[in-house]
Design an enzyme around this catalytic site. Structure first.
Site, PDB file in Angstrom:
ATOM      1  N   ASP A  12       0.814  -1.224   0.000  1.00 18.64           N
ATOM      2  CA  ASP A  12       0.000   0.000   0.000  1.00 18.64           C
ATOM      3  C   ASP A  12       0.843   1.268   0.000  1.00 18.64           C
ATOM      4  O   ASP A  12       0.445   2.294   0.542  1.00 18.64           O
ATOM      5  CB  ASP A  12      -0.960   0.030   1.210  1.00 18.64           C
ATOM      6  CG  ASP A  12      -1.813  -1.213   1.288  1.00 18.64           C
ATOM      7  OD1 ASP A  12      -2.293  -1.645   0.241  1.00 18.64           O
ATOM      8  OD2 ASP A  12      -1.975  -1.748   2.399  1.00 18.64           O
ATOM      9  N   HIS A  40      -4.325  -2.546  -6.104  1.00 16.68           N
ATOM     10  CA  HIS A  40      -3.763  -1.227  -6.368  1.00 16.68           C
ATOM     11  C   HIS A  40      -4.926  -0.299  -6.632  1.00 16.68           C
ATOM     12  O   HIS A  40      -5.868  -0.681  -7.311  1.00 16.68           O
ATOM     13  CB  HIS A  40      -2.967  -1.216  -7.669  1.00 16.68           C
ATOM     14  CG  HIS A  40      -1.701  -1.973  -7.603  1.00 16.68           C
ATOM     15  ND1 HIS A  40      -0.787  -1.803  -6.616  1.00 16.68           N
ATOM     16  CD2 HIS A  40      -1.189  -2.873  -8.455  1.00 16.68           C
ATOM     17  CE1 HIS A  40       0.252  -2.581  -6.855  1.00 16.68           C
ATOM     18  NE2 HIS A  40       0.032  -3.250  -7.957  1.00 16.68           N
TER      19      HIS A  40
HETATM   20  P1  GDP Z   1      -0.325   0.083  -3.774  1.00 15.31           P
HETATM   21  O1  GDP Z   1      -0.966  -1.219  -3.436  1.00 15.31           O
HETATM   22  O2  GDP Z   1       1.099   0.145  -3.355  1.00 15.31           O
HETATM   23  O3  GDP Z   1      -0.533   0.478  -5.184  1.00 15.31           O
HETATM   24  O4  GDP Z   1      -1.034   1.178  -2.884  1.00 15.31           O
HETATM   25  P2  GDP Z   1      -2.598   1.513  -2.711  1.00 15.31           P
HETATM   26  O5  GDP Z   1      -3.253   1.609  -4.006  1.00 15.31           O
HETATM   27  O6  GDP Z   1      -3.205   0.645  -1.690  1.00 15.31           O
HETATM   28  O7  GDP Z   1      -2.471   2.899  -1.926  1.00 15.31           O
HETATM   29  C1  GDP Z   1      -2.148   4.013  -2.475  1.00 15.31           C
HETATM   30  C2  GDP Z   1      -3.311   4.974  -2.272  1.00 15.31           C
HETATM   31  O8  GDP Z   1      -2.780   6.235  -2.187  1.00 15.31           O
HETATM   32  C3  GDP Z   1      -4.247   5.006  -3.447  1.00 15.31           C
HETATM   33  O9  GDP Z   1      -5.519   5.379  -3.006  1.00 15.31           O
HETATM   34  C4  GDP Z   1      -3.639   6.084  -4.335  1.00 15.31           C
HETATM   35  O10 GDP Z   1      -4.558   6.709  -5.197  1.00 15.31           O
HETATM   36  C5  GDP Z   1      -3.140   7.017  -3.312  1.00 15.31           C
HETATM   37  N1  GDP Z   1      -1.924   7.743  -3.658  1.00 15.31           N
HETATM   38  C6  GDP Z   1      -0.811   7.331  -4.318  1.00 15.31           C
HETATM   39  N2  GDP Z   1       0.107   8.294  -4.340  1.00 15.31           N
HETATM   40  C7  GDP Z   1      -0.433   9.349  -3.667  1.00 15.31           C
HETATM   41  C8  GDP Z   1       0.052  10.646  -3.310  1.00 15.31           C
HETATM   42  O11 GDP Z   1       1.171  11.032  -3.607  1.00 15.31           O
HETATM   43  N3  GDP Z   1      -0.800  11.441  -2.591  1.00 15.31           N
HETATM   44  C9  GDP Z   1      -2.047  11.036  -2.210  1.00 15.31           C
HETATM   45  N4  GDP Z   1      -2.800  11.864  -1.507  1.00 15.31           N
HETATM   46  N5  GDP Z   1      -2.514   9.819  -2.512  1.00 15.31           N
HETATM   47  C10 GDP Z   1      -1.717   8.978  -3.221  1.00 15.31           C
END
Ligand code: GDP
Length: 424
Positions: A12, A40
């Site tokens: 995440d 994701h």
């Molecule tokens: P992953 O499994 O590593 O891809 O992570 P997730 O999808 O679970 O978590 C990332 C969350 O943070 C998602 O809701 C993204 O849209 C959001 N996100 C990613 N980068 C950023 C950022 O730089 N700022 C903000 N506010 N949200 C982000």
């Protein structure tokens, strides 16, 4: 050129966003491990999507998406996921599935549930997607490779063997309904017909692509601390989350991997059980959870509230080292803009001694965080495009963490969108 996007921590970290962004310049995106147990979240011009099985490159017309041999392939979930994105207007993606990928069987999902029930309080907090029973069978050499669906004689014989074996456990260990041989065979015929259009020898495809100098992106799921060898065993996942495994789970020669982008989030979050040294609780945690990510820190697959904590330099330094990091992408920095002061975990105190080396699980459980408090920047930073334009305290936070983890932060993500990125 082969690149990997992987996580430094518990998952995440925002890998989906970074992969989606880097996929703009890639030809092929490969999933190399894990299954539909994590997800994701991607925000782009088509909307907001939670992907569990499809690689994050499926939103581009110019990319090929590959489900590599290392993946735990849940065929109905893959097919539904393709439908769910095309229903929202995304052009039909070009998808290839390795003929050596193995299949998550309906009984893997049941065994996952039954085992968690049996363990009760001692359970692993599994997402019950069948991943642990799947990988157990893979390494016990009783799994089903995709190509086996196309050999009817083999399939009939193997289904019989499977039922003989699994039904002993179902009857005597779990006291649950038995698997019906004819039904299982029917299900596998359905799976065969669903997956047939996508199956090929993806390692040949990738080898050809390497020779043609194409850009290949390996997309990891979860993070270093969930790796079965190097993570917080046994509170880990069942397949390697490390970039070097990407070569194996995709079928690519290891020396072709030239860039490893390790994604680190500006604070910590984790799901499931297990030691989490910099964890915070109560109102402090609730506020960070509510403001975190894009609409709160809740599981993309399960909706479970994530456990929250301050940035952990010990875990992240280790997380980056084990990945073979060339670049750190530091994400979700914008979320911290509300804090006057931001604590960061810079060491673990274990039995009266402070260490910055990430320990084995038994010691980790005793570790207490050594915190250093940095000044907040109290400002909205979304929309900023240049590193120099970030508030001074924000740059200090980033540079302090870079120093502590010892790997270069080359990208700073200040929002969920594709364009919310600052290159350094
Ligand atoms: P992953 O499994 O590593 O891809 O992570 P997730 O999808 O679970 O978590 C990332 C969350 O943070 C998602 O809701 C993204 O849209 C959001 N996100 C990613 N980068 C950023 C950022 O730089 N700022 C903000 N506010 N949200 C982000």
């Amino acid at each position: 050129m082969v690149k990997a996007v992987v996580g430094a921590n518990w998952g995440d970290e925002g890998k989906g966003k970074i992969t989606d962004m880097m996929a703009a310049d890639a030809d092929i995106i490969v999933r190399f491990q894990g299954g539909a147990n994590a997800g994701h979240t991607i925000v782009n011009n088509y909307g907001k999507f939670a992907l569990h099985t499809l690689p994050s490159g499926v939103f581009y017309n110019h990319t090929t998406s590959i489900i590599g041999n290392g993946v735990a392939l849940n065929i109905p979930i893959l097919i539904n996921e393709i439908k769910s994105i095309t229903d929202k207007g995304v052009p039909t993606p070009h998808i290839l599935v390795s003929d050596r990928a193995q299949i998550v069987m309906p009984y893997h999902i049941l065994f996952d549930q039954y085992e968690e029930e049996r363990l009760g309080k001692a359970s692993f907090g599994s997402t019950k997607s069948g991943i642990a029973p799947f990988y157990s069978d893979k390494y016990a050499k009783i799994g089903y490779q995709v190509q086996e669906l196309f050999d009817e004689d083999l399939l009939v014989e193997k289904v019989k063997r499977t039922c003989d074996q699994k039904n002993v456990l179902l009857e005597h260990l779990y006291h649950k309904p038995l698997i019906n041989e004819a039904e299982l065979l029917d299900t596998l015929h359905e799976y065969r017909d669903m997956i047939a259009p996508y199956v090929c020898d993806t390692s040949v495809y990738l080898w050809q692509a390497i020779k043609e100098n194409k850009t290949i992106l390996l997309e990891g799921q979860l993070g270093t601390l969930k790796d079965p060898d190097h993570g917080i065993y046994p509170m880990v996942t069942s397949s390697s989350t490390l970039a070097p495994y990407g070569c194996i789970g995709a079928g690519i020669p290891a020396q072709e991997l030239k860039q490893v982008v390790t994604v680190c989030k500006a604070y910590s979050s984790a799901v499931g059980a297990g030691a989490f040294v910099s964890e915070i609780f109560g109102d402090e945690a609730d506020e960070l959870r509510r403001r975190g990510g894009d609409g709160g820190e809740f599981g993309a697959t399960t909706g479970r509230p994530r456990r929250m904590g301050w940035f952990d330099c010990v875990a992240s330094k280790y997380g980056c080292r084990m990945q073979g990091t060339t670049d750190v992408a530091f994400t979700v920095v914008d979320v911290l803009g509300y804090l006057d002061e931001i604590p960061v975990c810079v060491g673990y105190e274990i039995d009266g001694e402070v260490t910055t080396d990430f320990p084995v699980t038994s010691k980790l459980e005793k570790a207490k965080p050594v915190l250093k408090v940095l000044q907040g920047w109290k400002q909205e930073i979304r929309g900023i495009k240049k590193y120099e334009d970030l508030p001074e305290n924000c740059r200090k936070y980033i540079e302090f963490i870079e120093q502590e983890i010892g790997f270069p932060i080359t990208m700073v993500s200040n929002g969920p969108g594709r364009d919310d990125i600052i290159y350094r």
